[in-house]
Scaffold this motif. Structure first.
Motif, mmCIF file in Angstrom:
data_model
loop_
_atom_site.group_PDB
_atom_site.id
_atom_site.type_symbol
_atom_site.label_atom_id
_atom_site.label_comp_id
_atom_site.label_asym_id
_atom_site.label_seq_id
_atom_site.Cartn_x
_atom_site.Cartn_y
_atom_site.Cartn_z
ATOM 1 N N PHE A 1 6.876 -5.808 -0.834
ATOM 2 C CA PHE A 1 7.538 -6.844 -0.056
ATOM 3 C C PHE A 1 7.846 -8.059 -0.921
ATOM 4 O O PHE A 1 8.925 -8.661 -0.829
ATOM 5 C CB PHE A 1 6.632 -7.230 1.118
ATOM 6 N N GLY A 2 6.906 -8.420 -1.773
ATOM 7 C CA GLY A 2 7.136 -9.591 -2.612
ATOM 8 C C GLY A 2 8.193 -9.367 -3.673
ATOM 9 O O GLY A 2 8.940 -10.284 -4.024
ATOM 10 N N LEU A 3 8.314 -8.167 -4.200
ATOM 11 C CA LEU A 3 9.269 -7.898 -5.269
ATOM 12 C C LEU A 3 10.663 -7.633 -4.733
ATOM 13 O O LEU A 3 11.651 -8.205 -5.204
ATOM 14 C CB LEU A 3 8.789 -6.691 -6.083
ATOM 15 N N MET A 4 10.760 -6.762 -3.734
ATOM 16 C CA MET A 4 12.065 -6.284 -3.289
ATOM 17 C C MET A 4 12.478 -6.799 -1.928
ATOM 18 O O MET A 4 13.606 -6.583 -1.493
ATOM 19 C CB MET A 4 12.059 -4.747 -3.266
ATOM 20 N N GLY A 5 11.568 -7.465 -1.200
ATOM 21 C CA GLY A 5 11.900 -7.922 0.128
ATOM 22 C C GLY A 5 12.076 -6.800 1.123
ATOM 23 O O GLY A 5 12.698 -6.978 2.167
ATOM 24 N N VAL A 6 11.542 -5.621 0.817
ATOM 25 C CA VAL A 6 11.673 -4.454 1.682
ATOM 26 C C VAL A 6 10.468 -4.395 2.619
ATOM 27 O O VAL A 6 9.320 -4.395 2.179
ATOM 28 C CB VAL A 6 11.769 -3.157 0.857
ATOM 29 N N ILE A 7 10.728 -4.350 3.913
ATOM 30 C CA ILE A 7 9.665 -4.176 4.902
ATOM 31 C C ILE A 7 9.438 -2.675 5.051
ATOM 32 O O ILE A 7 10.169 -1.984 5.764
ATOM 33 C CB ILE A 7 10.062 -4.820 6.246
ATOM 34 N N ASN A 8 8.428 -2.183 4.361
ATOM 35 C CA ASN A 8 8.196 -0.743 4.291
ATOM 36 C C ASN A 8 7.345 -0.285 5.475
ATOM 37 O O ASN A 8 6.117 -0.350 5.443
ATOM 38 C CB ASN A 8 7.512 -0.395 2.962
ATOM 39 N N LEU A 9 7.992 0.196 6.518
ATOM 40 C CA LEU A 9 7.267 0.689 7.689
ATOM 41 C C LEU A 9 6.620 2.048 7.453
ATOM 42 O O LEU A 9 5.908 2.545 8.326
ATOM 43 C CB LEU A 9 8.208 0.769 8.891
ATOM 44 N N ALA A 10 6.858 2.650 6.321
ATOM 45 C CA ALA A 10 6.228 3.935 6.002
ATOM 46 C C ALA A 10 4.933 3.762 5.223
ATOM 47 O O ALA A 10 4.327 4.764 4.815
ATOM 48 C CB ALA A 10 7.194 4.809 5.196
ATOM 49 N N GLN A 11 4.466 2.515 5.027
ATOM 50 C CA GLN A 11 3.254 2.296 4.242
ATOM 51 C C GLN A 11 2.041 2.954 4.904
ATOM 52 O O GLN A 11 1.179 3.501 4.216
ATOM 53 C CB GLN A 11 3.022 0.794 4.070
ATOM 54 N N GLY A 12 1.957 2.919 6.229
ATOM 55 C CA GLY A 12 0.855 3.587 6.904
ATOM 56 C C GLY A 12 0.865 5.085 6.685
ATOM 57 O O GLY A 12 -0.192 5.717 6.538
ATOM 58 N N GLU A 13 2.045 5.684 6.644
ATOM 59 C CA GLU A 13 2.146 7.132 6.393
ATOM 60 C C GLU A 13 1.809 7.463 4.952
ATOM 61 O O GLU A 13 1.302 8.560 4.670
ATOM 62 C CB GLU A 13 3.547 7.619 6.746
ATOM 63 N N PHE A 14 2.038 6.526 4.033
ATOM 64 C CA PHE A 14 1.600 6.746 2.657
ATOM 65 C C PHE A 14 0.069 6.776 2.586
ATOM 66 O O PHE A 14 -0.512 7.547 1.814
ATOM 67 C CB PHE A 14 2.155 5.653 1.738
ATOM 68 N N ILE A 15 -0.583 5.932 3.404
ATOM 69 C CA ILE A 15 -2.053 5.995 3.493
ATOM 70 C C ILE A 15 -2.478 7.368 3.998
ATOM 71 O O ILE A 15 -3.421 7.989 3.478
ATOM 72 C CB ILE A 15 -2.563 4.885 4.422
ATOM 73 N N MET A 16 -1.788 7.860 5.019
ATOM 74 C CA MET A 16 -2.103 9.181 5.569
ATOM 75 C C MET A 16 -1.917 10.273 4.521
ATOM 76 O O MET A 16 -2.742 11.193 4.401
ATOM 77 C CB MET A 16 -1.215 9.438 6.787
ATOM 78 N N LEU A 17 -0.856 10.168 3.704
ATOM 79 C CA LEU A 17 -0.642 11.170 2.652
ATOM 80 C C LEU A 17 -1.769 11.146 1.630
ATOM 81 O O LEU A 17 -2.177 12.195 1.116
ATOM 82 C CB LEU A 17 0.701 10.926 1.971
ATOM 83 N N GLY A 18 -2.284 9.959 1.317
ATOM 84 C CA GLY A 18 -3.418 9.885 0.398
ATOM 85 C C GLY A 18 -4.648 10.587 0.945
ATOM 86 O O GLY A 18 -5.371 11.272 0.216
ATOM 87 N N ALA A 19 -4.883 10.432 2.270
ATOM 88 C CA ALA A 19 -6.018 11.118 2.882
ATOM 89 C C ALA A 19 -5.821 12.630 2.869
ATOM 90 O O ALA A 19 -6.764 13.395 2.603
ATOM 91 C CB ALA A 19 -6.214 10.614 4.311
ATOM 92 N N TYR A 20 -4.595 13.093 3.125
ATOM 93 C CA TYR A 20 -4.335 14.529 3.110
ATOM 94 C C TYR A 20 -4.402 15.091 1.694
ATOM 95 O O TYR A 20 -4.807 16.246 1.499
ATOM 96 C CB TYR A 20 -2.980 14.825 3.759
ATOM 97 N N ALA A 21 -4.006 14.287 0.703
ATOM 98 C CA ALA A 21 -4.171 14.734 -0.691
ATOM 99 C C ALA A 21 -5.648 14.897 -1.021
ATOM 100 O O ALA A 21 -6.041 15.835 -1.729
ATOM 101 C CB ALA A 21 -3.509 13.726 -1.636
ATOM 102 N N THR A 22 -6.472 14.002 -0.503
ATOM 103 C CA THR A 22 -7.921 14.124 -0.700
ATOM 104 C C THR A 22 -8.438 15.411 -0.073
ATOM 105 O O THR A 22 -9.292 16.110 -0.662
ATOM 106 C CB THR A 22 -8.629 12.910 -0.078
#
Length: 539
Positions: free
Chosen positions: A270-291
């Motif tokens: 958000f600070g670099l690109m000003g992009v409101i990334n609504l998929a950030q929570g799903e990236f957390i979920m992908l990390g858990a599934y990778a685990t």
């Protein structure tokens, strides 16, 4: 000559006094006859065993335990003389309990336990299990039975079990139960000593035990008892309050650690690109599934090293989610820069796609994780406060992530490029910095940090396709409150939001706590729109 003889005689008497008394033998025939008798005889035999168990020999206790178990399981047959132990209920023959000889059971009757008799027999079995159990689990089961009927258990049984116990945790439990039992002793001095002993090991249960004694007649009749009880109760109450405060602080710190890890990558993006990334929570979920994938790989390829899967999942989850983030930036977001509404909608579509992709390919059920020893259990520190290893793992993991992220941003060429583009994108581009490549790598870094948050969540939260939605709102609150693009601000805001949630939630509930925190953040941003720590920018 008389004086040496007197001295020798005195030494002999002292030696005889130091020799422990031999354990009283159990009348096995009478005990077997009681268990084969009517209901009153069965109660008499079981209660008599409990009262004498503190002094009985181990083989007598084992004999009694065998008969009691057979009676409770309908494997005890009672012929005209003696008692038979059957291999199964209704067997045609059995082993004589006294002689060990095999005898037919055709003419023998099988005694049946009533409710009162069963309670007495279970108490006796629990006593035998506590004193002779082959492992801590068996002794814990016996102690659990006695705890429900502690008023009927003599102090000698608990003292013997405590002195013989080798497991430190179980020994402490037996000691606490012995002190609780002594609170009902008819001896006033022993009751006062028990109050002091209970107060020396403060807990919520100890507080409840002491508070119940305020209704005892001795509280109003005996000034010494009343003074001892008031002092002990005050000591326990203070300790419980301190322990509860430590628990709130610890839980708030662990929740703040999760919030920080979920928001750190979002702050960079958000600070670099000003992009409101609504998929950030799903990236957390992908990390858990990778685990989870790493766990299953260890289970199949190296089951002996399964406890190490959580550590091995750290680089795997970071790399996997970072690659997904780079792909999303390269395929979708790079076409939508300077169009914040379109980028917001695009990342929302990505989040929906990832959730449904996981639901179709893996399923909707919660994943089952094997908890390694270093994230299982905990250690009691003070009163009811227990430092659990899974939350300590999250706190330590968040601290390590903060240090590594700061090193990347402040000590590497990529970090220098990110800071330059964040401060002034146009000037950085004029100086030759490849801003598009920096955007892509920064988006991958922020996504990878979300993947690390998924690793930290596995020992604490349920892992399913919808788990990310619970963190996206809190993450944005933390980023905006801390100051867009400020990692230190994100840390401070995570500590504040996490602590406020944990403090308010027991009073008003989880939903109301989130609403109150959100309203507080809105009011704060009215006075300081740039957040706690504003990043210097030139435009």
């Amino acid at each position: 000559m008389a004086d040496p003889l007197r001295a020798l005689l005195a030494l002999c008497c002292l030696a005889l006094l130091t020799v422990p008394a031999s354990a009283a033998p159990l009348d096995r025939a009478a005990f077997a006859a009681d268990l084969c008798g009517d209901g009153a005889a069965q109660v008499r035999g079981a209660e008599g065993l409990v009262q004498a168990a503190g002094d009985l020999a181990a083989d007598d206790l084992a004999f009694a335990g065998g008969l009691l178990g057979a009676l409770a399981e309908r494997r005890l047959a009672c012929p005209a003389e003696g008692a038979l132990l059957l291999g199964r209920p209704g067997a045609p023959e059995g082993r004589d309990a006294l002689t060990g000889a095999t005898r037919p059971a055709a003419e023998a009757r099988a005694p049946v336990l009533g409710l009162r008799q069963r309670a007495a027999v279970e108490t006796a079995r629990g006593t035998v299990a506590l004193l002779t159990g082959p492992d801590p689990a068996a002794r814990v089961a016996g102690l659990a039975v006695l705890e429900r009927r502690i008023a009927t258990v003599p102090a000698a049984v608990l003292d013997r079990a405590r002195d013989a116990e080798t497991d430190a945790a179980l020994k402490g439990t037996i000691t606490g139960l012995a002190h609780a039992a002594a609170l009902s002793s008819p001896d006033p001095a022993r009751r006062r000593a028990a109050i002091a002993a209970v107060a020396a090991s403060p807990s919520g249960a100890a507080q409840a035990r002491l508070a119940a004694l305020k209704g005892d007649p001795a509280y109003s009749a005996d000034p010494a008892f009343r003074a001892a009880l008031d002092a002990g109760l005050a000591q326990v109450s203070r300790a419980v309050a301190v322990g509860d405060g430590l628990a709130v602080f610890y839980n708030g710190l662990s929740f703040a650690s999760i919030l920080f890890m979920a928001a750190a990558g979002l702050a960079i993006i958000f600070g670099l690109m000003g992009v409101i990334n609504l998929a950030q929570g799903e990236f957390i979920m992908l990390g858990a599934y990778a685990t989870y994938g790493v766990q299953e790989a260890f289970r199949r390829l190296a089951p002996g090293l399964l406890d190490l899967y959580l550590l091995a999942a750290v680089p795997v989850a970071f790399a996997a989610v970072a690659l997904v983030g780079i792909a999303v930036e390269a395929l979708i977001l790079r076409h939508l820069y300077r169009r914040p509404l379109m980028s917001l909608l695009a990342t929302w579509a990505v989040s929906l796609f990832l959730v449904n992709l996981v639901r179709v390919t893996v399923g909707t059920q919660n994943l089952q994780f094997v908890m390694p020893a270093y994230v299982s259990g905990g250690v009691p520190l003070y009163a009811d406060f227990v430092m659990t290893w899974n939350r300590l793992f999250a706190i330590g993991f968040a601290a390590a992530t903060l240090v590594l992220t700061l090193l990347i941003l402040r000590r590497t060429p990529l970090g220098l490029d990110i800071r330059a583009v964040t401060q002034n994108r146009d000037m950085a581009a004029c100086l030759g910095l490849p801003t598009r490549r920096v955007d892509r790598l920064a988006f991958g870094l922020g996504s990878g940090l979300a993947g690390l948050a998924g690793v930290a969540l596995c020992p604490i939260y349920s892992v399913n396709p919808g788990m990310g939605s619970g963190f996206i709102v809190d993450s944005f609150m933390v980023v905006v409150l801390g100051g867009v693009g400020s990692l230190i601000g994100t840390l401070v805001a995570a500590l504040g939001v996490g602590g406020a949630n944990v403090l308010i939630e027991p009073v008003s509930g989880a939903v109301a706590a989130k609403v109150i925190v959100l309203v507080g953040i809105i009011l704060f941003l009215q006075r300081r729109p740039e957040g706690l720590f504003a990043v210097r920018r030139r435009r």
